[in-house]
Design an enzyme around this catalytic site. Sequence first.
Site, short mmCIF file in Angstrom:
data_model
loop_
_atom_site.label_atom_id
_atom_site.label_comp_id
_atom_site.label_asym_id
_atom_site.label_seq_id
_atom_site.Cartn_x
_atom_site.Cartn_y
_atom_site.Cartn_z
N SER A 1 0.81 -1.22 0.00
CA SER A 1 0.00 0.00 0.00
C SER A 1 0.84 1.27 0.00
O SER A 1 0.39 2.31 -0.48
CB SER A 1 -0.94 0.01 1.21
OG SER A 1 -0.21 -0.08 2.42
N GLY B 1 -1.92 -4.20 1.22
CA GLY B 1 -2.01 -5.44 1.96
C GLY B 1 -1.01 -6.50 1.56
O GLY B 1 -0.86 -7.52 2.26
N ASN C 1 4.08 -5.51 5.99
CA ASN C 1 2.86 -6.26 6.29
C ASN C 1 3.14 -7.67 6.78
O ASN C 1 2.30 -8.26 7.48
CB ASN C 1 1.95 -6.31 5.06
CG ASN C 1 1.35 -4.96 4.73
OD1 ASN C 1 1.07 -4.17 5.60
ND2 ASN C 1 1.17 -4.69 3.44
N ASP D 1 -1.32 7.40 10.34
CA ASP D 1 -1.64 6.21 11.14
C ASP D 1 -0.38 5.49 11.61
O ASP D 1 -0.44 4.35 12.04
CB ASP D 1 -2.53 5.25 10.35
CG ASP D 1 -1.87 4.77 9.05
OD1 ASP D 1 -0.75 5.24 8.73
OD2 ASP D 1 -2.48 3.94 8.35
N HIS E 1 1.24 4.58 7.02
CA HIS E 1 1.12 5.12 5.67
C HIS E 1 1.55 6.58 5.62
O HIS E 1 1.38 7.31 6.59
CB HIS E 1 -0.33 4.97 5.18
CG HIS E 1 -0.76 3.54 5.09
ND1 HIS E 1 -1.48 2.93 6.10
CD2 HIS E 1 -0.57 2.61 4.13
CE1 HIS E 1 -1.71 1.67 5.75
NE2 HIS E 1 -1.17 1.44 4.57
#
Length: 219
Positions: free
Chosen positions: A44, A73, A103, A194, A197
């Site tokens: 992402s 993802g 991830n 967050d 990102h």
Amino acid sequence: MSSPIVPEIQDKEWKSPEEWLSQHREFLRLAEDKRIPLLFLGDSITQGWSGAGKKAWDAAFAPLGGVNFGIGGDEVQHVLWRVLNGEVDGLSPALVVLLIGTNNIGNAGHSGLDTAEGIKLLVNTLREKMPETAILLHKVFPRDQEAGTPFRREIAALNQSISSLKGEAGVTLIDVNHLFLEDDGTIAVSTMPDFLHLSMKSYHRWADVLLPEVRRLMS
């Protein structure tokens, strides 16, 4: 349990296999052109060049013929599956820009060292598929607001392990992590809203550092 060294299709609660395969098929369609000089691969954060990073992308990498094969993802084994199932077949870009691995640690619970082994396998697979292509491999970006968290420690172990790729034929390692950290090692909300990102500002910072290296390797 999944493994970073075993290629597989992404199957998460937030993205069905059908949706993921639809993105993969779109990349296969784009790859039919065969004239891709610059290819970005990743999750992402890479996909975000078409979101929060679009202005930076349009200014820096679109003029170089950049194509973005990022899927939100994705873990290492998902990109490995994509590479083994046609996304780079017949391509010979001047450069592949690769960022992957966060991830595996944050979603799948893989260790940093296991994830690093997957990244090494992915890099070697890319080299076999596209022997004339240079690879610009990013160290995995920091995540979590505070320094010293379990995620930070696993990312540090991962990055230390993939440092062994530095100097291998066709592979350049780049570390831009300082762009996203405050002096005390924390991450600001303005940098990563967050704490994973990137913000628009961070994409511009990244592009400013990345572009000269991309130009150098493409030449």
